[in-house]
Scaffold this motif. Structure first.
Motif: not given
Ligand SMILES: Nc1nc2c(ncn2[C@@H]2O[C@H](COP(=O)(O)OP(=O)(O)OP(=O)(O)O)[C@@H](O)[C@H]2O)c(=O)[nH]1
Length: 131
Positions: A17, A50-51, A80-82, A53-54
Motif C-alpha cells: 500500500d 497500490n493506492k 490504483s485499484a480504485k 490515487d491517494l
Molecule cells: N483510494 C484507494 N482506495 C483503495 C484502493 N484499493 C483499495 N482501496 C480501499 O482500501 C480499503 C481496503 O481494501 P481491501 O480490498 O479490503 O484491502 P485490504 O488489503 O484488505 O485492506 P487495507 O490493508 O486496509 O488496504 C477499502 O476501503 C478499499 O476501497 C486504491 O487503489 N485506492
C-alpha cells in the motif's frame, strides 16, 4: 501463510500500500516466506504499489520502491485499484505477468533431430480443480 497456498505457484505478485510504509517494510518477510516454501527463484515475480490515487497520503516514494524492485529483480508497477485512470492499469499489469509466464514456460525436445532441433512448448496440463 498456509503451505497449500504455495502449491503449484507459477508467479507471485507482491502488493504493498503506497500510503502505508509498514506494508512496504513487510515485503522482505514475504519474499523470505516464498523462499522458505521453496518457490523457484526464477518464477515471474512483480511488485505492485497500490493506492497511487491517494497522492497527498503517499508514504512510499517511487524511487525507494524502484530501488527495492531492482534489488530483487522485479518490475515495479504503481497503480490504483480504485481509479482506473491512474498510472498502470491493473489489466496491463496482469497482461505483463501473462507475457512473462508465457515466455518463462519451459521448452522440451519434441522429435529426434535430423538436420536441426525442434522445440515445442510443453503440453498443457489437465485442468486442475481448485476446490
Ligand atoms: N483510494 C484507494 N482506495 C483503495 C484502493 N484499493 C483499495 N482501496 C480501499 O482500501 C480499503 C481496503 O481494501 P481491501 O480490498 O479490503 O484491502 P485490504 O488489503 O484488505 O485492506 P487495507 O490493508 O486496509 O488496504 C477499502 O476501503 C478499499 O476501497 C486504491 O487503489 N485506492
Amino acid at each position: 501463510m498456509v503451505q497449500h497456498y504455495y502449491r503449484n505457484v507459477h508467479a507471485v505478485v507482491f502488493v504493498y500500500d503506497m500510503t502505508n510504509m509498514a506494508s512496504f517494510h513487510s515485503l522482505p518477510s514475504w519474499i523470505e516466506e516464498c523462499k522458505q516454501h521453496l518457490l523457484a527463484s526464477d518464477i515471474p515475480r512483480i511488485l505492485v504499489g497500490n493506492k497511487c490515487d491517494l497522492r497527498s497520503a503517499i508514504q512510499v516514494p517511487t524511487d525507494l520502491a524502484q530501488k527495492f524492485a531492482d534489488t530483487h529483480s522485479m518490475p515495479l508497477f504503481e497503480t490504483s485499484a480504485k481509479n482506473p485512470n491512474d498510472n498502470d492499469h491493473v489489466e496491463a499489469i496482469f497482461m505483463t505477468l501473462a507475457h512473462k509466464l508465457k515466455s518463462h514456460k519451459p521448452l522440451m525436445l519434441s522429435q529426434p533431430p535430423d538436420d536441426g532441433i525442434l522445440l515445442k512448448p510443453e503440453p498443457k496440463p489437465a485442468m486442475t480443480c481448485w476446490c
